[in-house]
Scaffold this motif. Structure first.
Motif, PDB file in Angstrom:
ATOM      1  N   GLU A 146     -15.280 -28.127  13.138  1.00  0.00           N
ATOM      2  CA  GLU A 146     -16.140 -28.471  12.014  1.00  0.00           C
ATOM      3  C   GLU A 146     -17.046 -29.669  12.270  1.00  0.00           C
ATOM      4  OE1 GLU A 146     -14.072 -28.611   8.298  1.00  0.00           O
ATOM      5  OE2 GLU A 146     -13.085 -26.674   8.619  1.00  0.00           O
ATOM      6  N   LEU A 147     -17.030 -30.197  13.487  1.00  0.00           N
ATOM      7  CA  LEU A 147     -17.986 -31.261  13.800  1.00  0.00           C
ATOM      8  C   LEU A 147     -19.406 -30.700  13.713  1.00  0.00           C
ATOM      9  CD1 LEU A 147     -16.314 -32.984  16.900  1.00  0.00           C
ATOM     10  CD2 LEU A 147     -16.623 -33.976  14.616  1.00  0.00           C
ATOM     11  N   PRO A 148     -20.325 -31.373  13.024  1.00  0.00           N
ATOM     12  CA  PRO A 148     -21.694 -30.850  12.927  1.00  0.00           C
ATOM     13  C   PRO A 148     -22.387 -30.767  14.282  1.00  0.00           C
ATOM     14  CG  PRO A 148     -21.527 -33.061  11.993  1.00  0.00           C
ATOM     15  CD  PRO A 148     -20.131 -32.603  12.243  1.00  0.00           C
ATOM     16  N   GLU A 149     -22.132 -31.732  15.145  1.00  0.00           N
ATOM     17  CA  GLU A 149     -22.566 -31.688  16.542  1.00  0.00           C
ATOM     18  C   GLU A 149     -21.290 -31.662  17.370  1.00  0.00           C
ATOM     19  OE1 GLU A 149     -25.308 -31.268  18.037  1.00  0.00           O
ATOM     20  OE2 GLU A 149     -25.300 -32.241  19.999  1.00  0.00           O
ATOM     21  N   PRO A 150     -21.105 -30.653  18.225  1.00  0.00           N
ATOM     22  CA  PRO A 150     -19.824 -30.535  18.933  1.00  0.00           C
ATOM     23  C   PRO A 150     -19.497 -31.763  19.761  1.00  0.00           C
ATOM     24  CG  PRO A 150     -21.487 -29.078  19.883  1.00  0.00           C
ATOM     25  CD  PRO A 150     -22.065 -29.614  18.621  1.00  0.00           C
ATOM     26  N   VAL A 151     -18.218 -31.913  20.076  1.00  0.00           N
ATOM     27  CA  VAL A 151     -17.783 -33.088  20.827  1.00  0.00           C
ATOM     28  C   VAL A 151     -18.455 -33.121  22.201  1.00  0.00           C
ATOM     29  CG1 VAL A 151     -15.745 -31.944  21.801  1.00  0.00           C
ATOM     30  CG2 VAL A 151     -15.743 -34.434  21.480  1.00  0.00           C
ATOM     31  N   VAL A 152     -18.742 -31.960  22.766  1.00  0.00           N
ATOM     32  CA  VAL A 152     -19.624 -31.875  23.937  1.00  0.00           C
ATOM     33  C   VAL A 152     -21.009 -31.549  23.382  1.00  0.00           C
ATOM     34  CG1 VAL A 152     -20.135 -30.703  26.106  1.00  0.00           C
ATOM     35  CG2 VAL A 152     -17.753 -31.061  25.415  1.00  0.00           C
ATOM     36  N   ALA A 155     -12.513 -23.261  23.820  1.00  0.00           N
ATOM     37  CA  ALA A 155     -13.929 -23.153  24.194  1.00  0.00           C
ATOM     38  C   ALA A 155     -14.842 -23.000  22.975  1.00  0.00           C
ATOM     39  CB  ALA A 155     -14.132 -22.007  25.185  1.00  0.00           C
ATOM     40  N   PRO A 156     -14.521 -22.111  22.010  1.00  0.00           N
ATOM     41  CA  PRO A 156     -15.412 -21.972  20.851  1.00  0.00           C
ATOM     42  C   PRO A 156     -15.456 -23.205  19.959  1.00  0.00           C
ATOM     43  CG  PRO A 156     -13.952 -20.059  21.080  1.00  0.00           C
ATOM     44  CD  PRO A 156     -13.421 -21.125  21.973  1.00  0.00           C
ATOM     45  N   ASN A 157     -14.450 -24.082  20.074  1.00  0.00           N
ATOM     46  CA  ASN A 157     -14.400 -25.272  19.229  1.00  0.00           C
ATOM     47  C   ASN A 157     -15.049 -26.495  19.872  1.00  0.00           C
ATOM     48  OD1 ASN A 157     -12.800 -23.969  17.174  1.00  0.00           O
ATOM     49  ND2 ASN A 157     -11.048 -24.147  18.541  1.00  0.00           N
ATOM     50  N   LEU A 158     -15.285 -26.432  21.169  1.00  0.00           N
ATOM     51  CA  LEU A 158     -15.805 -27.598  21.885  1.00  0.00           C
ATOM     52  C   LEU A 158     -17.243 -27.434  22.346  1.00  0.00           C
ATOM     53  CD1 LEU A 158     -12.727 -28.373  24.200  1.00  0.00           C
ATOM     54  CD2 LEU A 158     -13.198 -29.257  21.908  1.00  0.00           C
ATOM     55  N   LEU A 159     -17.699 -26.195  22.484  1.00  0.00           N
ATOM     56  CA  LEU A 159     -19.004 -25.939  23.100  1.00  0.00           C
ATOM     57  C   LEU A 159     -19.889 -25.119  22.171  1.00  0.00           C
ATOM     58  CD1 LEU A 159     -17.537 -24.933  26.560  1.00  0.00           C
ATOM     59  CD2 LEU A 159     -18.819 -27.031  26.122  1.00  0.00           C
ATOM     60  N   ARG A 160     -21.165 -25.466  22.151  1.00  0.00           N
ATOM     61  CA  ARG A 160     -22.129 -24.699  21.366  1.00  0.00           C
ATOM     62  C   ARG A 160     -23.512 -24.911  21.958  1.00  0.00           C
ATOM     63  NH1 ARG A 160     -21.144 -26.495  16.215  1.00  0.00           N
ATOM     64  NH2 ARG A 160     -22.847 -27.986  16.205  1.00  0.00           N
ATOM     65  N   ALA A 161     -24.254 -23.821  22.090  1.00  0.00           N
ATOM     66  CA  ALA A 161     -25.603 -23.905  22.639  1.00  0.00           C
ATOM     67  C   ALA A 161     -26.535 -24.597  21.646  1.00  0.00           C
ATOM     68  CB  ALA A 161     -26.129 -22.509  22.965  1.00  0.00           C
ATOM     69  N   PRO A 162     -27.625 -25.190  22.125  1.00  0.00           N
ATOM     70  CA  PRO A 162     -28.596 -25.803  21.207  1.00  0.00           C
ATOM     71  C   PRO A 162     -29.094 -24.797  20.175  1.00  0.00           C
ATOM     72  CG  PRO A 162     -29.076 -26.411  23.483  1.00  0.00           C
ATOM     73  CD  PRO A 162     -28.008 -25.358  23.540  1.00  0.00           C
ATOM     74  N   ASN A 163     -29.253 -25.256  18.937  1.00  0.00           N
ATOM     75  CA  ASN A 163     -29.772 -24.437  17.833  1.00  0.00           C
ATOM     76  C   ASN A 163     -28.932 -23.190  17.578  1.00  0.00           C
ATOM     77  OD1 ASN A 163     -31.981 -26.189  17.457  1.00  0.00           O
ATOM     78  ND2 ASN A 163     -33.136 -25.139  19.049  1.00  0.00           N
ATOM     79  N   ALA A 164     -27.627 -23.277  17.832  1.00  0.00           N
ATOM     80  CA  ALA A 164     -26.730 -22.151  17.571  1.00  0.00           C
ATOM     81  C   ALA A 164     -25.546 -22.646  16.756  1.00  0.00           C
ATOM     82  CB  ALA A 164     -26.254 -21.520  18.876  1.00  0.00           C
ATOM     83  N   THR A 165     -24.887 -21.721  16.068  1.00  0.00           N
ATOM     84  CA  THR A 165     -23.726 -22.095  15.273  1.00  0.00           C
ATOM     85  C   THR A 165     -22.426 -21.886  16.025  1.00  0.00           C
ATOM     86  OG1 THR A 165     -23.670 -19.874  14.302  1.00  0.00           O
ATOM     87  CG2 THR A 165     -24.886 -21.580  13.104  1.00  0.00           C
ATOM     88  N   GLU A 166     -22.492 -21.213  17.153  1.00  0.00           N
ATOM     89  CA  GLU A 166     -21.291 -20.962  17.940  1.00  0.00           C
ATOM     90  C   GLU A 166     -21.700 -20.542  19.341  1.00  0.00           C
ATOM     91  OE1 GLU A 166     -20.482 -16.383  16.614  1.00  0.00           O
ATOM     92  OE2 GLU A 166     -19.570 -17.975  15.449  1.00  0.00           O
ATOM     93  N   ILE A 167     -20.711 -20.308  20.192  1.00  0.00           N
ATOM     94  CA  ILE A 167     -20.979 -19.896  21.564  1.00  0.00           C
ATOM     95  C   ILE A 167     -21.672 -18.538  21.581  1.00  0.00           C
ATOM     96  CG2 ILE A 167     -19.861 -19.102  23.694  1.00  0.00           C
ATOM     97  CD1 ILE A 167     -17.790 -21.210  23.367  1.00  0.00           C
ATOM     98  N   ASN A 168     -22.667 -18.414  22.443  1.00  0.00           N
ATOM     99  CA  ASN A 168     -23.271 -17.111  22.680  1.00  0.00           C
ATOM    100  C   ASN A 168     -22.205 -16.180  23.259  1.00  0.00           C
ATOM    101  OD1 ASN A 168     -24.614 -14.947  24.172  1.00  0.00           O
ATOM    102  ND2 ASN A 168     -26.505 -16.058  23.743  1.00  0.00           N
ATOM    103  N   GLN A 208     -17.003 -16.030  28.220  1.00  0.00           N
ATOM    104  CA  GLN A 208     -16.105 -16.123  29.371  1.00  0.00           C
ATOM    105  C   GLN A 208     -16.441 -17.307  30.272  1.00  0.00           C
ATOM    106  OE1 GLN A 208     -13.256 -14.214  29.700  1.00  0.00           O
ATOM    107  NE2 GLN A 208     -12.833 -15.813  31.210  1.00  0.00           N
ATOM    108  N   PRO A 209     -17.729 -17.577  30.558  1.00  0.00           N
ATOM    109  CA  PRO A 209     -18.037 -18.789  31.329  1.00  0.00           C
ATOM    110  C   PRO A 209     -17.554 -20.063  30.641  1.00  0.00           C
ATOM    111  CG  PRO A 209     -19.917 -17.309  31.366  1.00  0.00           C
ATOM    112  CD  PRO A 209     -18.933 -16.724  30.401  1.00  0.00           C
TER     113      PRO A 209
END
Length: 432
Positions: A312-318, A383-396, A401-402
């Motif tokens: 729920e971090l608005p900007e992910p920890v990474v 992975a889905p909780n720590l990483l998110r692409a720019p301008n996205a709400t979740e991992i692509n 898998q990467p």
């Protein structure tokens, strides 16, 4: 519901195409100011249409119109994925319900099935909680779309304003560069200077990306409010940039799980009671201290609290700016060295939180024979909780898998990647 969301997506995308067509038509206009004649008009047409329309207006479109629309579309895609997840959860619920009923029938025949019935009952209740939680998320996020409509309209208005401002700025630059000595253009230049100044003062534009982040945060806040969680809380949903040190929640959860959860099978994969988790979350968000007690608090509830915090971090920890560099590092022979350099560039609070989390995940993985949480399984969970692409709400989906592989490798190499890995770790006995 998915069909309705697809209709929304189609409408928004049609709007983007319409806007692109509009500005494409503007690009082909012979002249946008009062008619002029002769060589001056010809030069103006060539210069202004190329510089002002193509570059400036399309820049306004892509940066101030298309980007916020994509943020909303990504949010819609997230709802669509939740709907698919709910379909799978329904199948899981039906499966556990049938197994539970079968165990009860066998027990009624006099067989020694008490333990089996209890186990099936636990799994059935867990599937019900998961289904309720997923349904709540879907309803909240659908409602959030309508709640942020004013912010979306404001963002689109700023996009149109940006196109106008950028056009005038670029046009003025073209005049001053190419026609500075043209006496018959003096009135136009003075008028354009006045118009440009007026627009810049009356339509201040947010920095690039800021309006998109605002829109994404508005969506998250609206969804939380609909779920009955109020506005973004004292802990959950609060940006890490607001903090100078790790939140007590992080240390409390890691300390409790390290002491009580390392040998528990399915840590982070078995859900806890949704009701109790929400109660604990509300307590933390109210700014109250929670001292976990193994006689009262369930390991799986605390594990879920920890996952939810990062999710729920608005900007992910990474931060999103590190998303692609991190993924690219996964396949490099110099993986450890590259990721160590990237981690060193994280904001200090992010770096500390990431280090503490991966120190704990390393300890979990070392006991995977007991808890069944290998580095691969931990990667799937986190992975889905720590990483998110720019301008996205979740991992692509294509990157899932990467991202899992990245988290897996960071856990395995944590002691090499993070200098002082155990500094500030909440369980002193774990150091070394």
């Amino acid at each position: 519901m998915r069909d309705g969301l697809k209709d929304i997506q189609a409408q928004v995308r049609n709007y983007v195409l319409a806007m692109e067509g509009l500005f494409g038509a503007a690009h082909n206009m012979t002249f946008l100011f009062a008619p002029l004649s002769g060589e001056t008009a010809k030069q103006l047409k060539l210069s202004l249409c190329r510089v002002a329309v193509q570059d400036a207006m399309i820049r306004g479109l892509t940066e101030y119109l298309e980007a916020p629309l994509k943020a909303v579309l990504d949010f819609c895609d997230g709802i669509d994925l939740l709907a698919k997840q709910r379909g799978q959860l329904l199948l899981d619920y039906d499966h556990h319900k049938r197994k539970h009923e079968a165990a009860r029938r066998e027990s009624g025949k006099g067989g020694d099935m008490e333990d089996e019935v209890k186990a099936r009952s636990t799994k059935l209740n867990a599937s019900i909680d998961n289904l309720k939680d997923c349904t709540t998320q879907i309803l909240a996020q659908v409602a959030a779309l309508s709640k942020v409509e004013p912010q979306l309209k404001e963002s689109l208005f700023k996009g149109l304003s940006a196109c106008q401002v950028f056009y005038c700025q670029a046009s003025l630059s073209a005049f001053e560069t190419d026609f500075v000595e043209s006496t018959d253009m003096r009135d136009y230049v003075m008028s354009l200077q006045s118009t440009t100044t007026t627009l810049e003062n009356s339509m201040p534009l947010p920095p690039l990306g800021e309006h998109v982040a605002f829109l994404r945060n508005a969506l998250a806040s609206a969804a939380a409010e609909v779920r009955g969680e109020g506005k973004l809380g004292y802990v959950y949903g609060r940006p890490l940039s607001d903090l100078e040190e790790p939140p007590p929640l992080l240390l409390e959860c890691i300390g409790f799980l390290d002491a009580n959860g390392l040998y528990v099978p399915g840590l982070f994969r078995v859900p806890g009671s949704t009701e109790k988790i929400q109660q604990l979350k509300s307590t933390f968000d109210a700014g109250e201290h929670v001292e976990f007690d193994e006689r009262i608090h369930d390991v799986h509830e605390v594990a879920t609290l920890l996952k939810m915090y990062f999710r729920e971090l608005p900007e992910p920890v990474v931060p999103t700016a590190f998303y692609h560099p991190m993924l690219e590092a996964s396949d490099l022979p110099e993986f450890v060295e590259t990721v160590r350099v990237l981690v060193a560039q994280l904001p200090e609070i992010n770096r500390t939180c990431v280090r503490l989390l991966f120190a704990f995940l390393l300890r979990v993985s070392l006991l995977s024979a007991e808890n069944l949480m290998t580095t691969e399984n931990l990667g799937i969970v986190f992975a889905p909780n720590l990483l998110r692409a720019p301008n996205a709400t979740e991992i692509n989906v294509m990157d899932l898998q990467p991202c899992i592989n990245l988290v897996k490798r960071i856990i395995e190499c944590a002691e090499e990647i993070f200098p002082g890995l155990w500094k500030g770790y909440p369980v002193a006995a774990s150091q070394g």
